[in-house]
Design an enzyme around this catalytic site. Structure first.
Site, PDB file in Angstrom:
ATOM      1  N   SER A  97       0.751  -1.217   0.022  1.00 27.19           N
ATOM      2  CA  SER A  97      -0.032  -0.045   0.027  1.00 27.19           C
ATOM      3  C   SER A  97       0.891   1.331   0.186  1.00 27.19           C
ATOM      4  O   SER A  97       1.573   1.355  -0.757  1.00 27.19           O
ATOM      5  CB  SER A  97      -0.798  -0.070   1.010  1.00 27.19           C
ATOM      6  OG  SER A  97      -1.906   0.897   1.049  1.00 27.19           O
ATOM      7  N   ASP A 241      -2.215   6.481  -3.736  1.00 21.92           N
ATOM      8  CA  ASP A 241      -1.116   5.899  -3.229  1.00 21.92           C
ATOM      9  C   ASP A 241      -0.634   4.678  -4.192  1.00 21.92           C
ATOM     10  O   ASP A 241      -1.382   4.513  -5.204  1.00 21.92           O
ATOM     11  CB  ASP A 241      -1.389   5.325  -1.713  1.00 21.92           C
ATOM     12  CG  ASP A 241      -2.398   4.234  -1.813  1.00 21.92           C
ATOM     13  OD1 ASP A 241      -3.273   4.106  -2.835  1.00 21.92           O
ATOM     14  OD2 ASP A 241      -2.249   3.621  -0.786  1.00 21.92           O
ATOM     15  N   ASP A 243      -1.068   1.602  -4.490  1.00 27.28           N
ATOM     16  CA  ASP A 243      -1.893   0.514  -4.711  1.00 27.28           C
ATOM     17  C   ASP A 243      -3.470   0.936  -5.155  1.00 27.28           C
ATOM     18  O   ASP A 243      -4.383   0.350  -5.393  1.00 27.28           O
ATOM     19  CB  ASP A 243      -1.942  -0.806  -3.849  1.00 27.28           C
ATOM     20  CG  ASP A 243      -2.582  -0.297  -2.681  1.00 27.28           C
ATOM     21  OD1 ASP A 243      -2.401   0.851  -2.113  1.00 27.28           O
ATOM     22  OD2 ASP A 243      -3.378  -1.114  -1.902  1.00 27.28           O
ATOM     23  N   ASP A 245      -5.758   2.639  -3.637  1.00 27.91           N
ATOM     24  CA  ASP A 245      -7.153   2.564  -3.163  1.00 27.91           C
ATOM     25  C   ASP A 245      -7.397   3.889  -2.182  1.00 27.91           C
ATOM     26  O   ASP A 245      -8.530   3.877  -1.686  1.00 27.91           O
ATOM     27  CB  ASP A 245      -7.141   1.331  -2.135  1.00 27.91           C
ATOM     28  CG  ASP A 245      -5.709   1.322  -1.120  1.00 27.91           C
ATOM     29  OD1 ASP A 245      -5.067   2.183  -1.039  1.00 27.91           O
ATOM     30  OD2 ASP A 245      -5.955   0.325  -0.134  1.00 27.91           O
TER      31      ASP A 245
HETATM   32 MG    MG Z   1      -3.037   1.729  -0.492  1.00 30.25          MG
END
Ligand code: MG
Length: 448
Positions: A97, A241, A243, A245
């Protein structure tokens, strides 16, 4: 497995230290046993270590008889959605993340596209630790297939949302500066913005995994984006960010709105279209609560962590929810934090509003949130929390997650991080001075 963070958010570690191919393979084997073979979707963010860990994950899964659908470098929400639409038995997202470049990890996804909860995750950990999985014979080993349409299908699902009026957004012809921090969002968000008729200025949109800055999309890390928005005279700056999300916005003046405002705006937009309840975590800004009140909607708060919010949303049939760190969850698509969904909602909202993003932001109730942390080192998080509980015993305390001291127009929340060896201290008050003071006061109590 020391130096490895195993939690409700999955597994995270520093590459080559806590996190090695052996550890990842074993978790993949355990996960394969947990989902009882069948199809498993694999996605990854753009981290340099991602390819290595993908191979480790594939080996582990195939060895216990799982078939693999490799959807490549893509956002976490794309992987969650693909698990559902491809009717897989589960999914593994290889990402750490927003953690810095030297980290990587696994997020574990169940057949419903939701992350595993604490109990389910514990089961996988137990299988991994006891190595209680059996290997498939040579003729029962899983097969690995590539599936290249997951991103395209995710974009299409967003464009098909009943709230999105493509013509209206296109009509505004937004100029957007997009900062994907060289993460997985770079493989999806530029295309989404293109479909929405935006003129896009790309910043850090090579999915190289070589993050040019701290990848967490918080104001102090977005200075380059802020400068670019001003220089390009853009309508809005967008940061995701690694990834993708979490979503953060920058105004046309080059000022970060603060990631808390992302969810607040999305909630305001959805509640203006549809009535229903909202779910947020214990640390999320009360701006969202004030907005819900304006629309006569109820707000339920949960522990921090996407799965807690998502499960509660499913349970009560919430119309929107998420986490204040920029994580918007729209159940019309799936129950996972989804930055691309957030982007589409906010551009639609801005198109309908007619003014600038600063003006839209000005319509929100005013609070200032301060996010701080205490490095754990020798500190015992339990003891620190107990000290705080005692020090504030005469006040209204909430124990949904850690300790939260709730006052009339302010609050301060103290909880051990799920993903890092720190205690998070988050305060919110009508002014910056008050909220910073609250944070400082509680921090002092914790280390006393
Ligand atoms: Mg993330």
């Amino acid at each position: 497995m020391s130096e490895l963070m195993v939690s409700v958010s999955g597994v995270r570690g520093i590459v080559g230290e806590g996190l090695t191919p052996e550890v990842v393979t074993r978790f993949a084997q355990a996960f394969g046993a947990y989902v009882k073979k069948g199809k498993v979707v694999i996605g990854r963010d753009s981290r340099v270590s991602g390819e290595m860990f993908k191979n480790a994950v594939c080996s582990g899964l195939m060895a216990v008889g799982c078939d693999i659908l490799d959807i490549g470098v893509c956002p976490t929400p794309t992987t969650q959605l693909a698990v559902e639409t491809l009717e897989a038995n589960g999914g593994l997202m290889i990402t750490a993340s927003h953690n810095p470049i030297m980290w990587n990890g696994l997020k574990l996804i169940g057949p419903d596209g939701l992350f595993l909860d604490a109990e389910q995750g514990q089961e996988v950990i137990k299988i991994a630790e006891s190595k209680s999985f059996s290997f498939a014979a040579w003729d029962k080993i899983g097969v690995a297939l590539k599936y290249s349409k997951a991103i395209e299908e995710h974009i299409q699902a967003i464009l098909n949302l009943e709230y999105i009026d493509l013509a209206k957004i296109k009509d505004r012809g937004f100029k957007v500066v997009l900062d994907c921090v060289c993460g997985a969002g770079a493989n999806m968000v530029p295309q989404l913005l293109d479909e929405l008729g935006c003129e896009v200025v790309l910043l850090n949109c090579e999915p190289s995994g070589l993050f040019p800055r701290n990848p967490e999309p918080v104001p102090e890390n977005l200075t380059e984006l802020c400068e670019a928005v001003k220089k390009e005279a853009a309508d809005i700056g967008i940061a995701v960010d690694p990834d993708s999300d979490r979503l953060a916005l920058v105004s046309e003046k080059g000022e970060p709105l603060g990631e808390e405002k992302t969810l607040a705006l999305a909630v305001k937009f959805i509640l203006s279209k549809k009535s229903g309840s909202v779910v947020i975590n214990a640390s999320t800004s009360r701006v969202t609560e004030d907005i819900a009140e304006q629309y006569g909607s109820s707000v339920v708060r949960t522990k921090v962590g996407e799965i807690h919010v998502a499960k509660k949303m499913r349970e009560i049939g919430a119309v929107i929810g998420g986490e204040g760190n920029g994580g918007v969850i729209l159940p019309d698509i799936h129950l996972g934090r989804d930055a691309p969904v957030g982007i589409a909602l906010i551009l639609q909202q801005l198109a309908e509003f007619g003014g600038t993003i600063s003006e839209l932001n000005d319509t929100l109730p005013k609070y200032v949130i301060t996010k701080d942390k205490v490095e754990l080192q020798d500190l015992d998080p339990k003891a620190a929390l107990e000290k705080i509980q005692q020090a504030y015993a005469n006040e209204k305390l909430d124990f949904t997650d850690g300790v939260k001291i709730v006052r009339d127009k302010s609050w301060v929340h103290i909880r051990p991080s799920n993903t890092e060896p720190i205690i998070r201290v988050i305060a919110e008050a009508p002014t910056k001075e008050e909220s910073e003071q609250l944070c400082a006061e509680v921090k002092k109590q914790a280390v006393n």
